[in-house]
Write a protein that holds these residues in place. Structure first.
Motif, PDB file in Angstrom:
ATOM      1  N   ILE A   2       0.746   4.335  -2.878  1.00 31.11           N
ATOM      2  CA  ILE A   2       0.593   5.762  -2.579  1.00 31.11           C
ATOM      3  C   ILE A   2       1.804   6.538  -3.068  1.00 31.11           C
ATOM      4  O   ILE A   2       1.666   7.632  -3.635  1.00 31.11           O
ATOM      5  CB  ILE A   2       0.362   5.978  -1.068  1.00 31.11           C
ATOM      6  CG1 ILE A   2      -0.982   5.405  -0.655  1.00 31.11           C
ATOM      7  CG2 ILE A   2       0.451   7.452  -0.704  1.00 31.11           C
ATOM      8  CD1 ILE A   2      -2.176   6.087  -1.298  1.00 31.11           C
ATOM      9  N   GLY A  38      -6.644   6.644   7.420  1.00 33.29           N
ATOM     10  CA  GLY A  38      -7.103   5.257   7.442  1.00 33.29           C
ATOM     11  C   GLY A  38      -6.086   4.327   8.047  1.00 33.29           C
ATOM     12  O   GLY A  38      -6.437   3.364   8.736  1.00 33.29           O
ATOM     13  N   LYS A  39      -4.843   4.607   7.811  1.00 35.50           N
ATOM     14  CA  LYS A  39      -3.763   3.791   8.372  1.00 35.50           C
ATOM     15  C   LYS A  39      -3.733   3.950   9.893  1.00 35.50           C
ATOM     16  O   LYS A  39      -3.572   2.970  10.611  1.00 35.50           O
ATOM     17  CB  LYS A  39      -2.432   4.252   7.767  1.00 35.50           C
ATOM     18  CG  LYS A  39      -1.269   3.406   8.084  1.00 35.50           C
ATOM     19  CD  LYS A  39      -0.067   3.908   7.280  1.00 35.50           C
ATOM     20  CE  LYS A  39       1.184   3.238   7.705  1.00 35.50           C
ATOM     21  NZ  LYS A  39       2.356   3.743   6.980  1.00 35.50           N
ATOM     22  N   SER A  86      -6.786   2.104  11.463  1.00 31.17           N
ATOM     23  CA  SER A  86      -6.669   0.647  11.536  1.00 31.17           C
ATOM     24  C   SER A  86      -5.736   0.208  12.661  1.00 31.17           C
ATOM     25  O   SER A  86      -5.861  -0.889  13.177  1.00 31.17           O
ATOM     26  CB  SER A  86      -6.192   0.088  10.197  1.00 31.17           C
ATOM     27  OG  SER A  86      -4.873   0.519   9.920  1.00 31.17           O
ATOM     28  N   VAL A 144      -5.927  12.759  -0.879  1.00 31.28           N
ATOM     29  CA  VAL A 144      -5.684  11.314  -1.009  1.00 31.28           C
ATOM     30  C   VAL A 144      -4.649  10.855   0.008  1.00 31.28           C
ATOM     31  O   VAL A 144      -4.821   9.835   0.691  1.00 31.28           O
ATOM     32  CB  VAL A 144      -5.247  10.969  -2.444  1.00 31.28           C
ATOM     33  CG1 VAL A 144      -4.718   9.553  -2.532  1.00 31.28           C
ATOM     34  CG2 VAL A 144      -6.397  11.173  -3.412  1.00 31.28           C
ATOM     35  N   ILE A 145      -3.572  11.596   0.131  1.00 29.51           N
ATOM     36  CA  ILE A 145      -2.511  11.215   1.073  1.00 29.51           C
ATOM     37  C   ILE A 145      -3.007  11.314   2.505  1.00 29.51           C
ATOM     38  O   ILE A 145      -2.727  10.434   3.330  1.00 29.51           O
ATOM     39  CB  ILE A 145      -1.260  12.081   0.837  1.00 29.51           C
ATOM     40  CG1 ILE A 145      -0.662  11.750  -0.530  1.00 29.51           C
ATOM     41  CG2 ILE A 145      -0.233  11.859   1.941  1.00 29.51           C
ATOM     42  CD1 ILE A 145       0.442  12.670  -0.973  1.00 29.51           C
ATOM     43  N   SER A 146      -3.769  12.361   2.815  1.00 28.10           N
ATOM     44  CA  SER A 146      -4.323  12.500   4.165  1.00 28.10           C
ATOM     45  C   SER A 146      -5.287  11.363   4.488  1.00 28.10           C
ATOM     46  O   SER A 146      -5.277  10.841   5.599  1.00 28.10           O
ATOM     47  CB  SER A 146      -5.054  13.834   4.307  1.00 28.10           C
ATOM     48  OG  SER A 146      -4.176  14.900   4.098  1.00 28.10           O
ATOM     49  N   GLY A 147      -6.112  10.999   3.520  1.00 25.48           N
ATOM     50  CA  GLY A 147      -7.021   9.872   3.721  1.00 25.48           C
ATOM     51  C   GLY A 147      -6.278   8.576   3.952  1.00 25.48           C
ATOM     52  O   GLY A 147      -6.683   7.749   4.777  1.00 25.48           O
ATOM     53  N   TYR A 148      -5.178   8.402   3.253  1.00 23.80           N
ATOM     54  CA  TYR A 148      -4.373   7.190   3.439  1.00 23.80           C
ATOM     55  C   TYR A 148      -3.808   7.137   4.849  1.00 23.80           C
ATOM     56  O   TYR A 148      -3.911   6.121   5.530  1.00 23.80           O
ATOM     57  CB  TYR A 148      -3.247   7.154   2.414  1.00 23.80           C
ATOM     58  CG  TYR A 148      -2.224   6.079   2.684  1.00 23.80           C
ATOM     59  CD1 TYR A 148      -2.532   4.743   2.481  1.00 23.80           C
ATOM     60  CD2 TYR A 148      -0.973   6.400   3.155  1.00 23.80           C
ATOM     61  CE1 TYR A 148      -1.611   3.749   2.732  1.00 23.80           C
ATOM     62  CE2 TYR A 148      -0.038   5.422   3.417  1.00 23.80           C
ATOM     63  CZ  TYR A 148      -0.351   4.101   3.211  1.00 23.80           C
ATOM     64  OH  TYR A 148       0.570   3.134   3.474  1.00 23.80           O
ATOM     65  N   PHE A 149      -3.215   8.250   5.287  1.00 23.21           N
ATOM     66  CA  PHE A 149      -2.631   8.256   6.628  1.00 23.21           C
ATOM     67  C   PHE A 149      -3.701   8.181   7.705  1.00 23.21           C
ATOM     68  O   PHE A 149      -3.510   7.541   8.743  1.00 23.21           O
ATOM     69  CB  PHE A 149      -1.752   9.489   6.833  1.00 23.21           C
ATOM     70  CG  PHE A 149      -0.417   9.365   6.180  1.00 23.21           C
ATOM     71  CD1 PHE A 149       0.448   8.344   6.520  1.00 23.21           C
ATOM     72  CD2 PHE A 149      -0.011  10.275   5.213  1.00 23.21           C
ATOM     73  CE1 PHE A 149       1.688   8.217   5.899  1.00 23.21           C
ATOM     74  CE2 PHE A 149       1.212  10.175   4.602  1.00 23.21           C
ATOM     75  CZ  PHE A 149       2.067   9.139   4.943  1.00 23.21           C
ATOM     76  N   GLU A 197       0.827  -1.210   0.000  1.00 24.02           N
ATOM     77  CA  GLU A 197       0.000   0.000   0.000  1.00 24.02           C
ATOM     78  C   GLU A 197       0.857   1.254   0.000  1.00 24.02           C
ATOM     79  O   GLU A 197       0.519   2.258  -0.620  1.00 24.02           O
ATOM     80  CB  GLU A 197      -0.926   0.052   1.221  1.00 24.02           C
ATOM     81  CG  GLU A 197      -1.826  -1.133   1.395  1.00 24.02           C
ATOM     82  CD  GLU A 197      -1.312  -2.099   2.443  1.00 24.02           C
ATOM     83  OE1 GLU A 197      -0.598  -1.683   3.374  1.00 24.02           O
ATOM     84  OE2 GLU A 197      -1.637  -3.283   2.332  1.00 24.02           O
ATOM     85  N   ASN A 198       1.975   1.202   0.724  1.00 23.80           N
ATOM     86  CA  ASN A 198       2.885   2.350   0.763  1.00 23.80           C
ATOM     87  C   ASN A 198       3.466   2.622  -0.618  1.00 23.80           C
ATOM     88  O   ASN A 198       3.604   3.780  -1.014  1.00 23.80           O
ATOM     89  CB  ASN A 198       4.003   2.111   1.767  1.00 23.80           C
ATOM     90  CG  ASN A 198       3.496   1.969   3.186  1.00 23.80           C
ATOM     91  OD1 ASN A 198       2.386   2.388   3.504  1.00 23.80           O
ATOM     92  ND2 ASN A 198       4.292   1.366   4.032  1.00 23.80           N
TER      93      ASN A 198
END
Length: 69
Positions: free
Chosen positions: A8, A62-63, A66, A55-60, A4-5
């Motif tokens: 992104i 969500g990470k 979790s 997108v990057i903020s959503g990834y971090f 995933e990293n």
């Protein structure tokens, strides 16, 4: 590094390289032809960077979410 990293990283780097090419290309054409810089290119840059940050903020986000579970 997880898959995933890498995804992104590739998305962010690809969008930034594409934007850089478009912006530099428009500046070069504007200088060669003597016209003003296209304001739509500046708008494209603003919107794309804003979307990329989202997108990057959503990834971090969500990470981080979790990890809390």
């Amino acid at each position: 590094m997880k898959f995933e990293n890498y995804v992104i990283l590739i998305i962010a780097a690809g969008v930034m390289i594409l934007l850089f090419g478009i912006i530099i290309g428009d500046y070069v054409i504007a200088i060669e032809t003597g016209r003003v810089i296209n304001p739509e290119i500046i708008t494209l840059m603003k919107m794309s960077i804003t979307g990329l940050i989202g997108v990057i903020s959503g990834y971090f986000g969500g990470k981080q979410s979790s990890k809390d579970e």
